[in-house]
Design a protein around this motif. Structure first.
Motif, PDB file in Angstrom:
ATOM      1  N   ALA A  81       0.822  -1.208   0.000  1.00  0.00           N
ATOM      2  CA  ALA A  81       0.000   0.000   0.000  1.00  0.00           C
ATOM      3  C   ALA A  81       0.858   1.261   0.000  1.00  0.00           C
ATOM      4  O   ALA A  81       0.559   2.227  -0.716  1.00  0.00           O
ATOM      5  CB  ALA A  81      -0.933  -0.014   1.212  1.00  0.00           C
ATOM      6  N   VAL A  82       1.940   1.265   0.768  1.00  0.00           N
ATOM      7  CA  VAL A  82       2.826   2.434   0.817  1.00  0.00           C
ATOM      8  C   VAL A  82       3.513   2.643  -0.524  1.00  0.00           C
ATOM      9  O   VAL A  82       3.577   3.774  -1.030  1.00  0.00           O
ATOM     10  CB  VAL A  82       3.862   2.277   1.958  1.00  0.00           C
ATOM     11  N   VAL A  83       4.010   1.570  -1.122  1.00  0.00           N
ATOM     12  CA  VAL A  83       4.677   1.683  -2.423  1.00  0.00           C
ATOM     13  C   VAL A  83       3.700   2.155  -3.487  1.00  0.00           C
ATOM     14  O   VAL A  83       4.033   3.016  -4.314  1.00  0.00           O
ATOM     15  CB  VAL A  83       5.334   0.342  -2.817  1.00  0.00           C
ATOM     16  N   MET A  84       2.495   1.626  -3.465  1.00  0.00           N
ATOM     17  CA  MET A  84       1.498   2.032  -4.461  1.00  0.00           C
ATOM     18  C   MET A  84       1.104   3.495  -4.291  1.00  0.00           C
ATOM     19  O   MET A  84       0.908   4.200  -5.270  1.00  0.00           O
ATOM     20  CB  MET A  84       0.252   1.135  -4.363  1.00  0.00           C
ATOM     21  N   SER A  85       1.000   3.960  -3.052  1.00  0.00           N
ATOM     22  CA  SER A  85       0.575   5.354  -2.844  1.00  0.00           C
ATOM     23  C   SER A  85       1.701   6.343  -3.138  1.00  0.00           C
ATOM     24  O   SER A  85       1.433   7.449  -3.584  1.00  0.00           O
ATOM     25  CB  SER A  85       0.061   5.544  -1.421  1.00  0.00           C
ATOM     26  N   THR A  86       2.937   5.954  -2.903  1.00  0.00           N
ATOM     27  CA  THR A  86       4.040   6.885  -3.161  1.00  0.00           C
ATOM     28  C   THR A  86       4.506   6.871  -4.605  1.00  0.00           C
ATOM     29  O   THR A  86       5.109   7.837  -5.066  1.00  0.00           O
ATOM     30  CB  THR A  86       5.246   6.577  -2.248  1.00  0.00           C
TER      31      THR A  86
END
Length: 95
Positions: A81-86
């Motif tokens: 989720a963090v990689v996708m959002s950043t």
């Protein structure tokens, strides 16, 4: 000639087999959760979570390892989720 009925496993043996399977699931959840932090977390994270929950429900003797697998599986999904959002929606870049 007398035909005999196949013997069924005793309840103790069935319980031991079920615990052995649950121990294997706990170890598999831990390994998949750990590997999922590095690669293919979208696939390995949910598998680790499911295996850890099944191992805990079946009464594994490796409870700590199952809990670690559960935590790592959830961490896989958080990292995704963090990689996708950043990265603006794409986790991998070809170029």
């Amino acid at each position: 000639m007398e035909l005999t009925r196949p013997t069924t496993a005793s309840p103790e043996r069935a319980r031991a087999r079920r615990r052995f399977d649950a121990d294997g699931m706990a170890v598999a959840a831990f390994v998949l959760g750990l590997v999922g932090l590095l690669v293919m977390n979208i696939v390995l994270g949910p598998i680790a979570v499911v295996l850890a929950v099944l191992a805990l429900r079946r009464g594994t003797a490796r409870r700590a390892r199952a809990l670690l697998g559960l935590g790592l599986g959830v961490a896989d999904l958080v990292v995704l989720a963090v990689v996708m959002s950043t990265s603006g929606g794409s986790a991998w870049s070809i170029a």
